[in-house]
Scaffold this motif. Structure first.
Motif, PDB file in Angstrom:
ATOM      1  N   GLU A 112      -2.918 -11.428  -7.518  1.00  0.00           N
ATOM      2  CA  GLU A 112      -2.465 -11.801  -8.893  1.00  0.00           C
ATOM      3  C   GLU A 112      -2.271 -10.574 -10.155  1.00  0.00           C
ATOM      4  OE1 GLU A 112      -4.708 -15.046 -10.333  1.00  0.00           O
ATOM      5  OE2 GLU A 112      -4.116 -16.422  -8.666  1.00  0.00           O
ATOM      6  N   ASP A 113      -3.019  -9.613  -9.760  1.00  0.00           N
ATOM      7  CA  ASP A 113      -3.110  -8.372 -10.643  1.00  0.00           C
ATOM      8  C   ASP A 113      -1.932  -7.412 -10.313  1.00  0.00           C
ATOM      9  OD1 ASP A 113      -3.901  -7.298  -8.434  1.00  0.00           O
ATOM     10  OD2 ASP A 113      -5.899  -6.237  -8.976  1.00  0.00           O
ATOM     11  N   GLY A 114      -1.027  -7.760  -9.488  1.00  0.00           N
ATOM     12  CA  GLY A 114       0.121  -6.757  -9.393  1.00  0.00           C
ATOM     13  C   GLY A 114      -0.030  -5.973  -8.173  1.00  0.00           C
ATOM     14  N   TYR A 115      -1.218  -5.866  -7.682  1.00  0.00           N
ATOM     15  CA  TYR A 115      -1.475  -4.832  -6.679  1.00  0.00           C
ATOM     16  C   TYR A 115      -1.532  -5.144  -5.052  1.00  0.00           C
ATOM     17  CZ  TYR A 115      -3.471  -1.165  -9.964  1.00  0.00           C
ATOM     18  OH  TYR A 115      -3.232  -0.261 -10.817  1.00  0.00           O
ATOM     19  N   GLY A 116      -1.007  -4.546  -4.392  1.00  0.00           N
ATOM     20  CA  GLY A 116      -0.711  -4.884  -3.004  1.00  0.00           C
ATOM     21  C   GLY A 116      -1.626  -4.223  -1.856  1.00  0.00           C
ATOM     22  N   PHE A 117      -1.865  -4.833  -1.080  1.00  0.00           N
ATOM     23  CA  PHE A 117      -2.424  -4.357   0.386  1.00  0.00           C
ATOM     24  C   PHE A 117      -1.718  -4.772   1.377  1.00  0.00           C
ATOM     25  CE2 PHE A 117      -6.288  -5.269  -2.443  1.00  0.00           C
ATOM     26  CZ  PHE A 117      -7.103  -4.128  -2.006  1.00  0.00           C
ATOM     27  N   LEU A 118      -1.682  -3.633   2.587  1.00  0.00           N
ATOM     28  CA  LEU A 118      -0.916  -4.131   3.722  1.00  0.00           C
ATOM     29  C   LEU A 118      -1.612  -5.391   4.418  1.00  0.00           C
ATOM     30  CD1 LEU A 118       0.257  -0.936   5.487  1.00  0.00           C
ATOM     31  CD2 LEU A 118       1.433  -2.462   4.061  1.00  0.00           C
ATOM     32  N   ASN A 119      -0.999  -6.427   4.861  1.00  0.00           N
ATOM     33  CA  ASN A 119      -1.545  -7.524   5.428  1.00  0.00           C
ATOM     34  C   ASN A 119      -2.403  -7.147   6.704  1.00  0.00           C
ATOM     35  OD1 ASN A 119      -1.101  -9.555   8.190  1.00  0.00           O
ATOM     36  ND2 ASN A 119      -1.062 -10.589   6.440  1.00  0.00           N
ATOM     37  N   ARG A 120      -3.783  -7.617   6.773  1.00  0.00           N
ATOM     38  CA  ARG A 120      -4.611  -7.260   7.664  1.00  0.00           C
ATOM     39  C   ARG A 120      -4.103  -7.277   9.256  1.00  0.00           C
ATOM     40  NH1 ARG A 120      -9.749  -6.242   6.608  1.00  0.00           N
ATOM     41  NH2 ARG A 120     -10.484  -6.971   8.669  1.00  0.00           N
ATOM     42  N   GLU A 121      -3.640  -8.621   9.533  1.00  0.00           N
ATOM     43  CA  GLU A 121      -3.206  -8.907  10.953  1.00  0.00           C
ATOM     44  C   GLU A 121      -1.956  -8.204  11.167  1.00  0.00           C
ATOM     45  OE1 GLU A 121      -4.066 -11.305   8.556  1.00  0.00           O
ATOM     46  OE2 GLU A 121      -5.989 -11.486   9.564  1.00  0.00           O
ATOM     47  N   LYS A 122      -1.305  -7.587  10.496  1.00  0.00           N
ATOM     48  CA  LYS A 122       0.203  -6.804  10.655  1.00  0.00           C
ATOM     49  C   LYS A 122      -0.178  -5.298  10.611  1.00  0.00           C
ATOM     50  CE  LYS A 122       3.673  -9.901  11.146  1.00  0.00           C
ATOM     51  NZ  LYS A 122       4.758  -9.672  12.403  1.00  0.00           N
ATOM     52  N   PHE A 123      -1.099  -4.944  10.016  1.00  0.00           N
ATOM     53  CA  PHE A 123      -1.535  -3.375   9.730  1.00  0.00           C
ATOM     54  C   PHE A 123      -1.149  -2.772  11.147  1.00  0.00           C
ATOM     55  CE2 PHE A 123      -3.811   0.321   9.239  1.00  0.00           C
ATOM     56  CZ  PHE A 123      -3.436   0.617   7.904  1.00  0.00           C
ATOM     57  N   LYS A 124      -1.922  -2.993  12.207  1.00  0.00           N
ATOM     58  CA  LYS A 124      -1.543  -1.782  13.146  1.00  0.00           C
ATOM     59  C   LYS A 124      -0.329  -1.745  13.542  1.00  0.00           C
ATOM     60  CE  LYS A 124      -3.014  -0.097  17.566  1.00  0.00           C
ATOM     61  NZ  LYS A 124      -3.765  -0.283  18.751  1.00  0.00           N
ATOM     62  N   VAL A 125       0.439  -3.125  13.811  1.00  0.00           N
ATOM     63  CA  VAL A 125       1.631  -2.940  14.510  1.00  0.00           C
ATOM     64  C   VAL A 125       2.991  -2.458  13.378  1.00  0.00           C
ATOM     65  CG1 VAL A 125       2.284  -5.211  13.602  1.00  0.00           C
ATOM     66  CG2 VAL A 125       3.560  -4.347  15.557  1.00  0.00           C
ATOM     67  N   GLY A 126       2.414  -2.604  12.078  1.00  0.00           N
ATOM     68  CA  GLY A 126       3.335  -2.017  11.050  1.00  0.00           C
ATOM     69  C   GLY A 126       3.309  -0.909  10.425  1.00  0.00           C
ATOM     70  N   PHE A 127       1.891  -0.112  10.557  1.00  0.00           N
ATOM     71  CA  PHE A 127       1.454   1.046   9.991  1.00  0.00           C
ATOM     72  C   PHE A 127       1.385   2.096  10.914  1.00  0.00           C
ATOM     73  CE2 PHE A 127      -0.821   4.287   7.582  1.00  0.00           C
ATOM     74  CZ  PHE A 127      -0.303   4.329   6.291  1.00  0.00           C
ATOM     75  N   ALA A 128       0.557   1.745  12.041  1.00  0.00           N
ATOM     76  CA  ALA A 128      -0.231   2.570  12.829  1.00  0.00           C
ATOM     77  C   ALA A 128      -0.212   2.205  14.205  1.00  0.00           C
ATOM     78  CB  ALA A 128      -1.418   2.974  12.448  1.00  0.00           C
ATOM     79  N   HIS A 129       0.886   1.664  14.791  1.00  0.00           N
ATOM     80  CA  HIS A 129       0.827   1.213  16.398  1.00  0.00           C
ATOM     81  C   HIS A 129       0.398   2.205  17.451  1.00  0.00           C
ATOM     82  CE1 HIS A 129       4.804   2.923  17.725  1.00  0.00           C
ATOM     83  NE2 HIS A 129       5.209   2.666  16.458  1.00  0.00           N
TER      84      HIS A 129
END
Length: 226
Positions: free
Chosen positions: A118-135
């Motif tokens: 709600e504050d406009g800050y984003g995190f990478l989704n925990r479940e998708k983190f490895k496949v999307g960022f660091a597979h």
């Protein structure tokens, strides 16, 4: 060695510690390496953080950015001490363009999921983190990256660059061919538009960790050539 100073700028959802392998490699070769810690609160704040580090350099410097850090170095790279730019699977807007515009006309990246609060800050989704960022990281290292995320103010992607430093400074680019954070065509387009010398390497968006030798080799080439 023509240039001995290297400044490394991390991207969104990360901090400067991910550069450790690149740091160790370059310092062993005799380079003076400094790592920026971006607050990820605004483009102006991240450019200011980078400029503070550039002011500490004692001569010409290679400025390196990963991901969102590419937008930061595109602006901060106008500093007179910057002699060369290195983009590591990085964004490279043109003058007057914002970061969001870089995505227009390119494919979606369904494995790269940002959860925005709600504050406009984003995190990478925990479940998708490895496949999307660091597979290509092992599970433990990917989990550590996931759990040390630095959220980014999503409004930064709407802020335009005033003058793209790559118009005036020579550029290099290292692009991960299995990067799932950006469409491959988008990365190639931005690097070619910046007239960067491109090195393609097999790896994820976390290539600054998993392909650190190729990244370090490219920075060294920029330091020798600029």
């Amino acid at each position: 060695m023509s240039i001995k100073n290297v400044v490394l700028v991390h991207g969104a959802f990360a901090d400067g510690s991910g550069w450790r392998n690149v740091y160790d490699d370059l310092t062993a070769r005799g380079y003076r390496v400094t790592i920026v810690q971006n607050p990820l609160t605004s483009l102006a704040d991240d450019v200011a953080a980078t400029t503070r580090i550039l002011e500490q350099q004692d001569g010409p410097t290679v400025l390196v950015g990963h991901s969102w850090g590419g937008t930061v170095i595109t602006e901060a790279g106008n500093h007179p001490k910057v002699a060369a730019l290195v983009y590591v699977s990085a964004l490279a807007p043109d003058s007057g363009e914002n970061t969001a515009k870089q995505y227009e006309g390119f494919a979606e990246t369904p494995d790269f999921v940002i959860d925005v609060g709600e504050d406009g800050y984003g995190f990478l989704n925990r479940e998708k983190f490895k496949v999307g960022f660091a597979h290509d990281l092992n599970d433990a290292d990917a989990a550590f990256l996931r759990d040390t995320q630095v959220p980014i103010n999503m409004a930064v992607f709407e802020t335009p660059v005033t003058h793209a430093a790559w118009h005036d400074k020579p550029a290099w680019a290292v692009i991960a061919t299995e990067d799932k954070s950006f469409d491959q065509a988008m990365l190639q387009h931005m690097a070619k538009r910046a007239n960067a010398k491109i090195t393609n390497v097999s790896g994820s968006h976390a290539l600054f960790i998993t392909q650190s030798k190729t990244v370090a080799d490219t920075i060294a080439e920029a330091a020798e050539s600029a």
